[in-house]
Design a protein around this motif. Structure first.
Motif, PDB file in Angstrom:
ATOM      1  N   PHE A 155      45.842  38.034  44.083  1.00  0.00           N
ATOM      2  CA  PHE A 155      46.808  38.659  43.183  1.00  0.00           C
ATOM      3  C   PHE A 155      47.099  37.781  41.967  1.00  0.00           C
ATOM      4  CE2 PHE A 155      48.174  41.659  46.472  1.00  0.00           C
ATOM      5  CZ  PHE A 155      48.536  42.754  45.710  1.00  0.00           C
ATOM      6  N   GLY A 156      46.589  36.551  41.972  1.00  0.00           N
ATOM      7  CA  GLY A 156      46.941  35.618  40.911  1.00  0.00           C
ATOM      8  C   GLY A 156      48.216  34.849  41.189  1.00  0.00           C
TER       9      GLY A 156
ATOM     10  N   ARG B 273      38.279  45.373  45.709  1.00  0.00           N
ATOM     11  CA  ARG B 273      37.752  45.558  44.372  1.00  0.00           C
ATOM     12  C   ARG B 273      36.697  44.497  44.071  1.00  0.00           C
ATOM     13  NH1 ARG B 273      38.739  44.487  38.929  1.00  0.00           N
ATOM     14  NH2 ARG B 273      40.523  43.173  39.319  1.00  0.00           N
TER      15      ARG B 273
ATOM     16  N   VAL C   8      42.112  36.808  40.083  1.00  0.00           N
ATOM     17  CA  VAL C   8      42.404  38.239  39.926  1.00  0.00           C
ATOM     18  C   VAL C   8      41.143  39.010  39.532  1.00  0.00           C
ATOM     19  CG1 VAL C   8      43.677  39.931  38.547  1.00  0.00           C
ATOM     20  CG2 VAL C   8      44.830  37.890  39.391  1.00  0.00           C
ATOM     21  N   ASP C   9      40.416  38.479  38.568  1.00  0.00           N
ATOM     22  CA  ASP C   9      39.233  39.210  38.082  1.00  0.00           C
ATOM     23  C   ASP C   9      38.214  39.423  39.188  1.00  0.00           C
ATOM     24  OD1 ASP C   9      40.171  39.487  35.534  1.00  0.00           O
ATOM     25  OD2 ASP C   9      38.995  37.843  34.690  1.00  0.00           O
TER      26      ASP C   9
ATOM     27  N   ARG D 104      41.118  45.056  33.088  1.00  0.00           N
ATOM     28  CA  ARG D 104      40.848  44.394  34.373  1.00  0.00           C
ATOM     29  C   ARG D 104      39.367  44.125  34.597  1.00  0.00           C
ATOM     30  NH1 ARG D 104      45.005  43.699  37.884  1.00  0.00           N
ATOM     31  NH2 ARG D 104      46.865  44.892  37.408  1.00  0.00           N
TER      32      ARG D 104
ATOM     33  N   HIS E  21      50.507  41.180  36.129  1.00  0.00           N
ATOM     34  CA  HIS E  21      49.233  40.895  35.456  1.00  0.00           C
ATOM     35  C   HIS E  21      49.149  41.235  33.975  1.00  0.00           C
ATOM     36  CE1 HIS E  21      47.450  41.371  39.739  1.00  0.00           C
ATOM     37  NE2 HIS E  21      47.758  40.122  39.506  1.00  0.00           N
TER      38      HIS E  21
ATOM     39  N   LEU F 133      46.303  29.141  34.223  1.00  0.00           N
ATOM     40  CA  LEU F 133      45.823  30.410  33.655  1.00  0.00           C
ATOM     41  C   LEU F 133      44.400  30.715  34.110  1.00  0.00           C
ATOM     42  CD1 LEU F 133      45.984  32.828  31.622  1.00  0.00           C
ATOM     43  CD2 LEU F 133      45.076  31.265  29.900  1.00  0.00           C
TER      44      LEU F 133
ATOM     45  N   HIS G 218      45.974  25.485  30.131  1.00  0.00           N
ATOM     46  CA  HIS G 218      45.047  26.420  30.782  1.00  0.00           C
ATOM     47  C   HIS G 218      44.762  26.192  32.264  1.00  0.00           C
ATOM     48  CE1 HIS G 218      43.364  26.946  26.445  1.00  0.00           C
ATOM     49  NE2 HIS G 218      44.290  27.846  26.703  1.00  0.00           N
TER      50      HIS G 218
ATOM     51  N   PRO H 177      33.399  32.178  32.917  1.00  0.00           N
ATOM     52  CA  PRO H 177      33.682  33.144  33.985  1.00  0.00           C
ATOM     53  C   PRO H 177      32.452  33.624  34.736  1.00  0.00           C
ATOM     54  CG  PRO H 177      34.277  34.034  31.797  1.00  0.00           C
ATOM     55  CD  PRO H 177      33.846  32.623  31.590  1.00  0.00           C
TER      56      PRO H 177
ATOM     57  N   ARG I 216      44.160  31.515  37.887  1.00  0.00           N
ATOM     58  CA  ARG I 216      44.733  32.831  38.198  1.00  0.00           C
ATOM     59  C   ARG I 216      43.809  33.944  37.683  1.00  0.00           C
ATOM     60  NH1 ARG I 216      49.995  33.623  35.717  1.00  0.00           N
ATOM     61  NH2 ARG I 216      50.176  35.331  37.207  1.00  0.00           N
ATOM     62  N   ALA I 217      43.216  33.723  36.514  1.00  0.00           N
ATOM     63  CA  ALA I 217      42.303  34.730  35.963  1.00  0.00           C
ATOM     64  C   ALA I 217      41.064  34.891  36.838  1.00  0.00           C
ATOM     65  CB  ALA I 217      41.905  34.340  34.541  1.00  0.00           C
ATOM     66  N   ARG I 218      40.467  33.778  37.237  1.00  0.00           N
ATOM     67  CA  ARG I 218      39.278  33.865  38.093  1.00  0.00           C
ATOM     68  C   ARG I 218      39.620  34.583  39.402  1.00  0.00           C
ATOM     69  NH1 ARG I 218      38.041  33.504  34.210  1.00  0.00           N
ATOM     70  NH2 ARG I 218      37.467  31.739  32.925  1.00  0.00           N
TER      71      ARG I 218
ATOM     72  N   CYS J  76      44.637  45.785  46.920  1.00  0.00           N
ATOM     73  CA  CYS J  76      44.380  47.129  46.434  1.00  0.00           C
ATOM     74  C   CYS J  76      43.811  47.087  45.035  1.00  0.00           C
ATOM     75  CB  CYS J  76      45.670  47.934  46.459  1.00  0.00           C
ATOM     76  SG  CYS J  76      46.267  48.170  48.139  1.00  0.00           S
ATOM     77  N   ASP J  77      43.322  48.202  44.601  1.00  0.00           N
ATOM     78  CA  ASP J  77      42.609  48.273  43.335  1.00  0.00           C
ATOM     79  C   ASP J  77      43.595  48.470  42.190  1.00  0.00           C
ATOM     80  OD1 ASP J  77      39.994  50.368  42.005  1.00  0.00           O
ATOM     81  OD2 ASP J  77      40.837  48.489  41.350  1.00  0.00           O
ATOM     82  N   TYR J  78      44.315  47.415  41.866  1.00  0.00           N
ATOM     83  CA  TYR J  78      45.201  47.494  40.689  1.00  0.00           C
ATOM     84  C   TYR J  78      45.401  46.133  40.064  1.00  0.00           C
ATOM     85  CZ  TYR J  78      49.358  45.722  43.120  1.00  0.00           C
ATOM     86  OH  TYR J  78      50.262  44.965  43.789  1.00  0.00           O
TER      87      TYR J  78
END
Lengths: 304, 304
Positions: free
Chosen positions: B276-277, B5, B245-246, A205, A235, B238, B235, B207, B241-243, B302-304
């Motif tokens: 959350f993506g 987070r 969530v990260d 993560r 995820h 993808l 992509h 990123p 969603r990655a940007r 939350c942190d997950y």
């Protein structure tokens, strides 16, 4: 196979790389190779039984399926393969060193380390030994991945850096940071076919770890990991595909099989992703082996 | 709505932020708001016609659908909304400034800037003006996004940093770097509901830009963009969603509608993703409007 879009930038050399010999070295040239992820099942409270099963699986998988060229060069075990998830202090072993090349593995206090070294040597494969609970000289605990060459030498170690604290009311609550300490180094190892970077589970993560590994020349990143039934569907594949595409590397995570009788329900779905973000192979939730040819016939990685 | 987070670390202040007033400022508190992405279609060679249609669409969308509370606070136009993709020198306009707050927008040489300012003011909305080809005093070209407040003030500009060079034999060949120069700053703007970071299209593949924006306090990142029929299916979702969530931010990209009679075939599929993506809303390929309530009823991050 070309890796063209390596992100620019530099990483300061130094203490972040405890394995001195790799610190500023040139990565080996990439060559296609065969990879196997062992999604081990039935990991119970009997550590000896867990180790025996892991050992037998490594040797079985390394035997190939009898067809020419099917033997994997690199075999991966999952996070928490020698004991149940979260039972750190009960199962922790003393590895007793943090630099890999100096030690005679078979004198190591850790029975898991001795087994993994023997398995790699007997099977004549590179082995990423998932993770085991480790206790250091200060009585601190870690979740630690150890890696072995085909001669049984311990060539790299990675202590999970980012600890998994979660609290989703009614779904899952876990505070890994109450049980273990986080590692403070990033780690990779060189084989005759690729430079391979390491992480464990929640490390995925945090994109910085993968970015640094890629900029250090890693062609592939392998993170033993055990997502769960909440985080897995959200995820598990997204993060692996993102790390692969962003850093133009192959990426794999190896999970334990799902066991609904265990306290922690692993997601399974061990997976290998290529630098396009394409999932090359994926397990289901039960015990199984994911076998993939890495880089064979893959298209040129263009800048898009 | 909590953003828990936020990645740690600091970014050195300095020239990377040309808009001085934001350089070290505190982000506004996040409040839920309504967002509309206009996936504009039929962008032809007649710039005046393109501008007129964009203007009319902004006013139409800002009118809401007649139901109470449906009016968006923020409206987004796509990359290349005023001229065909890749026709930079023919359509470039002189904006003539790089700091937003000092100028009287209606004296600007750029007819696109004047139109966008008028549209924002008349519609009483924040407006992210997709991208237009820009020519600077040194006769260098850029792909530039301008942003307007509900009073018509130009509050931010972003010049596409990462240029799109691609060569997939038999599929698509394009060298944006032969036509335009890359910007050298990252940019965001503050509204009464959120701090919003900017990028354009290919910027999403890098990123670092999103990471810096998030660490500067952005709650949402908006990148006008036009992927194509090769990169879109691979992509487009993808990367967003990655940007998201990260970096634990909302993320949106606004594309032109697909026009198979044009030289460049845009992917469409304008999209909004939550931290959350999860894809909150997505257009198909034709002209359309994506309308989303951002942060309303979303779960705690939350942190997950």
């Amino acid at each position: 196979m070309l890796f063209m879009r390596r992100p620019s930038g530099t990483v300061a050399p130094g203490a972040f790389f405890p394995f001195q010999k790799y610190r500023m070295s040139t990565a080996p040239s990439f060559k296609p190779f065969k990879l196997a992820l062992i999604q081990l099942g039935s990991i119970g409270p009997d550590k000896s039984a867990n180790l025996k099963r892991a050992y037998e699986m490594v040797l079985k998988v390394a035997g190939g399926d009898g067809s020419a060229g099917s033997k994997p060069s690199l075999v991966v075990l999952p996070e928490c393969f020698n004991s149940p998830y979260g039972r750190v202090s009960k199962y922790a072993e003393t590895i007793g060193f943090t630099k890999a090349d100096d030690i005679e593995v078979q004198t190591c206090q850790s029975e898991s380390v001795r087994m993994l070294s023997s398995a790699a040597k007997e099977a004549n494969i590179w082995l990423v030994g998932g993770s085991i609970p480790e206790r250091d000289a200060d009585n601190k605990f870690y979740k630690t991945c150890t890696v072995y060459s085909p001669t049984g030498a311990l060539v790299a170690m990675h202590r999970k850096v980012h600890l998994f604290d979660i609290d989703i009311p009614g779904k899952i609550t876990l505070k890994e940071s109450k049980m273990i300490s986080g590692g403070s180094s990033m780690n990779f190892f060189d084989t005759e076919f690729a430079r391979i970077g390491l992480g464990i589970c929640h490390d995925v993560r945090f994109p910085e770890l993968a970015m640094i590994s890629a900029r250090r020349g890693c062609h592939m990143l392998i993170y033993p990991g055990a997502f769960n039934l909440t985080t897995g569907p959200l995820h598990w594949s997204l993060l692996q595909r993102a790390r692969a595409v962003d850093n133009q590397v192959f990426f794999a995570m190896c999970s334990p099989a799902r066991d609904m009788s265990a306290r922690y329900h692993a997601w399974g779905h061990s997976m290998v992703v290529d630098p396009f973000g394409k999932i090359l192979a994926e397990a289901e939730e039960g015990q199984g082996v994911v076998q993939v040819s890495i880089g064979e016939g893959a298209p040129c990685m263009c800048d898009y």
